[in-house]
Design a protein around this motif. Structure first.
Motif, PDB file in Angstrom:
ATOM      1  N   GLU A 147       0.830  -1.204   0.000  1.00 26.65           N
ATOM      2  CA  GLU A 147       0.000   0.000   0.000  1.00 26.65           C
ATOM      3  C   GLU A 147       0.866   1.255   0.000  1.00 26.65           C
ATOM      4  O   GLU A 147       0.512   2.266  -0.618  1.00 26.65           O
ATOM      5  CB  GLU A 147      -0.929  -0.004   1.209  1.00 26.65           C
ATOM      6  CG  GLU A 147      -1.904   1.165   1.193  1.00 26.65           C
ATOM      7  CD  GLU A 147      -2.744   1.248   2.452  1.00 26.65           C
ATOM      8  OE1 GLU A 147      -3.912   1.643   2.351  1.00 26.65           O
ATOM      9  OE2 GLU A 147      -2.215   0.925   3.523  1.00 26.65           O
ATOM     10  N   ILE A 158      -8.594   0.845  -6.166  1.00 25.63           N
ATOM     11  CA  ILE A 158      -8.016   0.029  -5.100  1.00 25.63           C
ATOM     12  C   ILE A 158      -9.131  -0.771  -4.440  1.00 25.63           C
ATOM     13  O   ILE A 158     -10.168  -0.208  -4.061  1.00 25.63           O
ATOM     14  CB  ILE A 158      -7.293   0.903  -4.067  1.00 25.63           C
ATOM     15  CG1 ILE A 158      -6.179   1.700  -4.749  1.00 25.63           C
ATOM     16  CG2 ILE A 158      -6.727   0.047  -2.941  1.00 25.63           C
ATOM     17  CD1 ILE A 158      -5.525   2.732  -3.846  1.00 25.63           C
ATOM     18  N   ARG A 161      -9.293  -3.428   1.746  1.00 23.09           N
ATOM     19  CA  ARG A 161      -8.143  -4.077   2.366  1.00 23.09           C
ATOM     20  C   ARG A 161      -8.480  -5.487   2.867  1.00 23.09           C
ATOM     21  O   ARG A 161      -9.528  -5.718   3.465  1.00 23.09           O
ATOM     22  CB  ARG A 161      -7.633  -3.234   3.533  1.00 23.09           C
ATOM     23  CG  ARG A 161      -6.407  -3.830   4.238  1.00 23.09           C
ATOM     24  CD  ARG A 161      -6.091  -3.053   5.487  1.00 23.09           C
ATOM     25  NE  ARG A 161      -5.706  -1.694   5.162  1.00 23.09           N
ATOM     26  CZ  ARG A 161      -4.484  -1.335   4.813  1.00 23.09           C
ATOM     27  NH1 ARG A 161      -3.528  -2.234   4.748  1.00 23.09           N
ATOM     28  NH2 ARG A 161      -4.209  -0.082   4.547  1.00 23.09           N
ATOM     29  N   LYS A 264      -0.367  -5.114   2.084  1.00 23.74           N
ATOM     30  CA  LYS A 264      -0.543  -5.009   0.642  1.00 23.74           C
ATOM     31  C   LYS A 264      -2.024  -4.844   0.303  1.00 23.74           C
ATOM     32  O   LYS A 264      -2.888  -5.227   1.086  1.00 23.74           O
ATOM     33  CB  LYS A 264       0.018  -6.251  -0.069  1.00 23.74           C
ATOM     34  CG  LYS A 264       1.532  -6.315  -0.097  1.00 23.74           C
ATOM     35  CD  LYS A 264       2.010  -7.452  -1.006  1.00 23.74           C
ATOM     36  CE  LYS A 264       3.502  -7.386  -1.230  1.00 23.74           C
ATOM     37  NZ  LYS A 264       3.960  -8.389  -2.213  1.00 23.74           N
ATOM     38  N   VAL A 265      -2.294  -4.284  -0.857  1.00 20.46           N
ATOM     39  CA  VAL A 265      -3.664  -4.115  -1.335  1.00 20.46           C
ATOM     40  C   VAL A 265      -3.753  -4.592  -2.774  1.00 20.46           C
ATOM     41  O   VAL A 265      -2.756  -4.612  -3.506  1.00 20.46           O
ATOM     42  CB  VAL A 265      -4.111  -2.635  -1.254  1.00 20.46           C
ATOM     43  CG1 VAL A 265      -4.273  -2.185   0.178  1.00 20.46           C
ATOM     44  CG2 VAL A 265      -3.145  -1.728  -2.015  1.00 20.46           C
TER      45      VAL A 265
END
Length: 306
Positions: A147, A158, A161, A264-265
């Motif tokens: 991210e 995006i 999450r 991370k995304v």
């Protein structure tokens, strides 16, 4: 020479004024909220006038904003009438994603997309590693990125999450403490350098409880498949394992409250094809629906344990 206002900020302003929300305008135009705000600020700078009053909550047009909207709305409606009906390209739209995302999450949702959008043919392109993901020519990429490295762009969305937690086959659950269960390791020399601490078993166990890895899987899909076969406990991310949790193919080893947020995304980017933003928005909506079930499951677990 005419000094005309910039067109893209005009469209952003009209959407915000019509919908009464920067968030709703971003969803309609398939942009980020920050991109919409930036365009409105550019227009205010060009007009040398404030166009919105930011209330708490909500928005209100200033006198200058109302005047501009009154002139702008009929112009945009006239331009829309001049536009010929959009024709979607007939060639398949190539959507690239990791093999794990495709097999554990995306594949079962594609029939629903086909029913909703029969005029869009998708070609699914699996990525085996980061190099292949970057080099393979596709129309959209669904990437898994830190991210902290994701920048604000108009050609990407995006996904919500994920969280990370240990999972295993139901027959292993509860047979022993986590430290005494066989651990499934995932990673490679190329991928280990940029992953967060949530993917390291020493974040979940004391260092002296960690046996040396006897087997390491190179990709997430293989590690989860091994866990589903009863080979041990794997670290899974919520988007990929939620279906398996719902169906009982995998279970959590620890309470939902022990989950760690992913560093991370998932980011979906498109590259010029006019169908790209539509597919990207569908992916975001599907991810949001999947992860909402994770929250419901966590609430039910908490209620049972209360």
């Amino acid at each position: 020479m005419r000094r005309l206002p910039p067109f893209a900020p005009l469209v952003a302003f009209e959407a915000v004024a019509r919908l009464g929300s920067f968030t709703a305008a971003a969803a309609e135009l398939l942009l980020t909220q920050s991109a919409i705000s930036h365009r409105v600020r550019l227009l205010e700078s060009h007009m040398d006038a404030k166009l919105f009053e930011r209330l708490n909550p909500g928005l209100a047009l200033t006198p200058a904003g109302r005047s501009l909207l009154g002139e702008l709305s009929p112009l945009l409606e006239g331009l829309q009438r001049l536009q010929p009906p959009a024709r979607m390209p007939k060639s398949p739209l190539r959507l690239g994603a990791s093999a794990a995302v495709i097999s554990w999450w995306l594949a079962r949702r594609l029939p629903s997309f086909a029913k909703q959008h029969p005029d869009i043919a998708l070609e699914i392109v699996p990525f085996v590693d980061l190099r292949q993901a970057q080099e393979t020519e596709v129309d959209l990429r669904l990437m898994w990125e830190l991210e902290s490295t994701v920048t604000d762009r108009d050609d990407q969305l995006i996904l919500p999450r994920d969280s990370v937690f240990p999972v295993c086959h139901p027959r292993l659950a509860g047979t022993a403490p986590l430290k005494d269960l066989p651990l499934i390791h995932k990673g490679s020399v190329e991928s280990d350098f940029d992953r967060g601490r949530e993917w390291n078993w020493d974040s979940w166990l004391e260092q002296n409880d960690l046996p040396p890895p006897s087997l390491k899987y190179r990709d997430m899909g293989s590690a989860l498949a091994a866990a589903a076969e009863g080979a041990g406990v794997a670290l899974g991310r919520s988007l990929l394992v939620q279906d398996a949790l719902d169906e009982g193919r995998l279970v959590r080893v620890l309470p939902a409250s022990a989950s760690l947020p992913s560093s991370k995304v998932h980011v979906v980017r498109w590259y010029g094809d006019p169908r790209g933003p539509l597919v990207a928005r569908w992916l975001v909506d599907e991810a949001r629906s999947t992860l909402a079930r994770e929250d419901t499951q966590a609430d039910l677990t908490l209620a049972r344990n209360s």
